[in-house]
Design an enzyme around this catalytic site. Sequence first.
Site, PDB file in Angstrom:
ATOM      1  CB  THR A  16      -0.915   0.020   1.241  1.00 39.26           C
ATOM      2  OG1 THR A  16      -1.598  -1.230   1.357  1.00 39.26           O
ATOM      3  CG2 THR A  16      -1.944   1.135   1.155  1.00 39.26           C
ATOM      4  NE  ARG A  20       4.838   0.764   5.433  1.00 37.66           N
ATOM      5  CZ  ARG A  20       3.860   1.548   5.807  1.00 37.66           C
ATOM      6  NH1 ARG A  20       3.105   1.201   6.831  1.00 37.66           N
ATOM      7  NH2 ARG A  20       3.618   2.670   5.183  1.00 37.66           N
ATOM      8  CB  SER A 116       4.086   4.678   7.910  1.00 42.74           C
ATOM      9  OG  SER A 116       3.070   5.595   8.112  1.00 42.74           O
ATOM     10  CG  HIS A 117       0.796   2.870  10.710  1.00 45.90           C
ATOM     11  ND1 HIS A 117       0.945   2.960   9.338  1.00 45.90           N
ATOM     12  CD2 HIS A 117       0.208   1.690  10.943  1.00 45.90           C
ATOM     13  CE1 HIS A 117       0.440   1.868   8.788  1.00 45.90           C
ATOM     14  NE2 HIS A 117      -0.007   1.086   9.745  1.00 45.90           N
ATOM     15  CG  ASP A 280       2.055   8.367  10.907  1.00 49.69           C
ATOM     16  OD1 ASP A 280       2.335   9.549  10.668  1.00 49.69           O
ATOM     17  OD2 ASP A 280       2.060   7.467  10.045  1.00 49.69           O
ATOM     18  CG  ASP A 282       5.288   8.350   7.745  1.00 47.95           C
ATOM     19  OD1 ASP A 282       4.363   8.200   8.559  1.00 47.95           O
ATOM     20  OD2 ASP A 282       5.148   8.162   6.526  1.00 47.95           O
ATOM     21  CG  ASP A 284       1.933   9.667   6.497  1.00 47.82           C
ATOM     22  OD1 ASP A 284       1.866   9.168   7.635  1.00 47.82           O
ATOM     23  OD2 ASP A 284       2.171   8.991   5.466  1.00 47.82           O
ATOM     24  NE  ARG A 285      -1.396   5.802   9.153  1.00 48.57           N
ATOM     25  CZ  ARG A 285      -1.990   4.637   9.237  1.00 48.57           C
ATOM     26  NH1 ARG A 285      -2.690   4.326  10.324  1.00 48.57           N
ATOM     27  NH2 ARG A 285      -1.900   3.762   8.266  1.00 48.57           N
ATOM     28  CB  THR A 348      -6.929   1.377   0.818  1.00 44.96           C
ATOM     29  OG1 THR A 348      -8.266   1.236   1.305  1.00 44.96           O
ATOM     30  CG2 THR A 348      -5.990   1.591   1.979  1.00 44.96           C
ATOM     31  CD  GLU A 367      -5.790   6.405   2.627  1.00 39.40           C
ATOM     32  OE1 GLU A 367      -6.097   5.317   2.141  1.00 39.40           O
ATOM     33  OE2 GLU A 367      -4.630   6.692   2.979  1.00 39.40           O
ATOM     34  CD  GLU A 368      -9.647   3.372   7.360  1.00 38.98           C
ATOM     35  OE1 GLU A 368      -9.674   3.294   8.600  1.00 38.98           O
ATOM     36  OE2 GLU A 368      -8.726   2.909   6.653  1.00 38.98           O
ATOM     37  CB  SER A 369      -5.942   4.616   7.870  1.00 44.14           C
ATOM     38  OG  SER A 369      -5.602   5.275   6.655  1.00 44.14           O
ATOM     39  CE  LYS A 380      -1.382   8.331   5.727  1.00 44.82           C
ATOM     40  NZ  LYS A 380      -0.955   7.368   4.689  1.00 44.82           N
ATOM     41  NE  ARG A 500      -5.924  -2.043   7.350  1.00 41.31           N
ATOM     42  CZ  ARG A 500      -5.003  -2.134   8.320  1.00 41.31           C
ATOM     43  NH1 ARG A 500      -5.368  -2.467   9.544  1.00 41.31           N
ATOM     44  NH2 ARG A 500      -3.725  -1.900   8.057  1.00 41.31           N
TER      45      ARG A 500
HETATM   46  C1  VG1 Z   1      -2.983   1.425   5.745  1.00 41.91           C
HETATM   47  C2  VG1 Z   1      -4.229   2.276   5.695  1.00 41.91           C
HETATM   48  C3  VG1 Z   1      -4.205   3.166   4.471  1.00 41.91           C
HETATM   49  C4  VG1 Z   1      -2.918   4.007   4.479  1.00 41.91           C
HETATM   50  C5  VG1 Z   1      -1.713   3.098   4.587  1.00 41.91           C
HETATM   51  C6  VG1 Z   1      -0.417   3.865   4.712  1.00 41.91           C
HETATM   52  O1  VG1 Z   1      -2.951   0.572   4.627  1.00 41.91           O
HETATM   53  O2  VG1 Z   1      -5.388   1.474   5.693  1.00 41.91           O
HETATM   54  O3  VG1 Z   1      -5.351   3.980   4.480  1.00 41.91           O
HETATM   55  O4  VG1 Z   1      -2.823   4.769   3.307  1.00 41.91           O
HETATM   56  O5  VG1 Z   1      -1.838   2.263   5.732  1.00 41.91           O
HETATM   57  O6  VG1 Z   1      -0.449   4.720   5.802  1.00 41.91           O
HETATM   58  P1  VG1 Z   1      -3.377  -0.974   4.714  1.00 41.91           P
HETATM   59  O7  VG1 Z   1      -3.119  -1.535   3.357  1.00 41.91           O
HETATM   60  O8  VG1 Z   1      -2.572  -1.588   5.806  1.00 41.91           O
HETATM   61  O9  VG1 Z   1      -4.836  -0.978   5.076  1.00 41.91           O
HETATM   62  V1  VG1 Z   1       1.026   5.162   6.531  1.00 41.91           V
HETATM   63  O10 VG1 Z   1       0.786   6.411   7.492  1.00 41.91           O
HETATM   64  O11 VG1 Z   1       1.365   3.756   7.261  1.00 41.91           O
HETATM   65  O12 VG1 Z   1       2.104   5.210   5.289  1.00 41.91           O
HETATM   66 CO    CO Z   2       2.460   7.364   8.064  1.00 39.12          CO
END
Ligand code: VG1
Ligand code: CO
Length: 545
Positions: A16, A20, A116-117, A280, A282, A284-285, A348, A367-369, A380, A500
């Site tokens: 996504t 990673r 990221s998160h 988060d 990095d 972006d959240r 997504t 996004e919902e995340s 983001k 999910r």
């Molecule tokens: C998750 C979230 C998605 C977001 C992605 C990267 O992806 O659902 O909305 O864009 O993380 O966010 P997934 O495929 O695990 O549902 V970040 O801040 O981790 O780069």
């Molecule tokens: Co992030």
Amino acid sequence: MVTIQTTPFSDQKPGTSGLRKKTRVFMQPHYVENFVQAVFNTVREDLPEGFADQTLVVGGDGRFHNRVATQTILRMAAANGFGRVLVGRDCMLSTPAASAVIRRRGALGGLVLSASHNPGGIDADFGIKYNVRNGGPAPESITQRIYEHSLKIKEYVTLDQPDFDLKGEGTFRIDNSEVVIIDPLADYTAVFEELFDFESLRALFARGFRMQFDAMNAITGPYAHHILEELLGAAAGTVINGTPLEDFGGLHPDPNLAHAPELVAHMNAPDAPDLGAACDGDGDRNLILGRNFFVTPGDSLALIAEHAQTCIPGYRAGLAGVARSMPTSTAVDRVAQAMKVPCYETPTGWKFFGNLMDAGLCTICGEESFGTGSNHVREKDGLWAVLCWLSIMAATSKPVSEVVREHWQRFGRSYYQRHDYEGLELATATEIIEALRSKLTTLADASIAGSRIARADDFSYTDSTDGSVSAHQGIRILLEDGSRIVCRLSGTGTEGATLRLYVERYLKDGGEGAIEAVLAPLVQAAREVVDLRARLGRDEPTIIT
Ligand code: VG1
Ligand code: CO
């Protein structure tokens, strides 16, 4: 310059958001090098004249292995002939800041080192993502080609030279390349100064407005200290956990109610400040809290879209359109409808918003995340959302909860939750999705949770700007009463699989319902349709956000 022989790794397929993996996977000899060379080989196919006139941006979120990987990339970028490499001081650049640097400096693209998160550390996660010229994540057409290159790589080029000293700003010259160490805050802050009314935000804090910002020991600490405390005059101590640590101090830098308990406790205490926020790993959240009040990401997106034009100078001309990922709540759709602007529904992941923005079709998206952003960059942007909320506070002089309640009164409320089932066997999770997919036609006539199913499908997206198609982006069950159930597999995990399950119920009830009670029948129905108890032996999720 040296050429190193190597053999391919079979698992370098970006998900996504970039590649990673467990940190130790990235620490294997040649692992980072192979992926980076695969990126360069891909990009060079579109650049017959080579990299000599091109700029590459490099930076990361400061997690464990960030510094080692940065040195590797700098050597390889110079050896591959990049004219300039811009690297954040001490290897640091938040994801939205990297996007800002790529755009403002006219770079070819950038490598952002982050998972990221996901947690950081030698036994946690690491990642690399490639961003393209518009500052956004590489589209699927490019990530697919990177993967193909990674499968046939035989060699990479690098320099036989010691580490660069990246502690202070300056320039190193190596043959025809230069490595320039930049202030990671400068370009990003400049973008904010163009968008927001810093005067009115300073006046807000001068009136005694209080906030707490939790950087979760990750990259936004320095940005928040600078922008909130130094430039906007928020009280010292506004930023907590503000020093980036390689393991995030053991925290899970995912800004939600479960992983930001210190902030949540503070916002629920009797002397809570006016606004609480967190970002988060990095940057972006974002998580937005009022006193004793949680703003869901879907509502936050809708509210920012609703207020942007009147509260934020950068959007005074109005919004061209809005966009949200498919599982994200439909709250923003209703705002778009009222504003008479289009609302786009994408798969997504942030990479799908970039084309819409480049084509001038969309201004604000989310996004919902816990991700919200706009066309000021192509990622983001956590602190952007915080400054949007500060702007709303400055313009309305109302508490967060009141602003949200007024929105619910006018538009109704999307009661919304995401239930994650983590740590599943990949085979089990895949079977669940396949079984659900094979049921889609029979579901079309059924009734669940007191409503008929209007439509059940496997979401496929056709990009209106380039015609590219992304299929199998999640199973949707849409009910006649406007409720939705969505089910998909995560593409950011590093071990096993995460399922999910997203549930949404729209009510024009003023928004005062208790969320668990409102969603209970839908949650129950969703678990039955997905057949969770039979397939997993449990139906309670690992985490609800
Ligand atoms: C998750 C979230 C998605 C977001 C992605 C990267 O992806 O659902 O909305 O864009 O993380 O966010 P997934 O495929 O695990 O549902 V970040 O801040 O981790 O780069
Ligand atoms: Co992030």
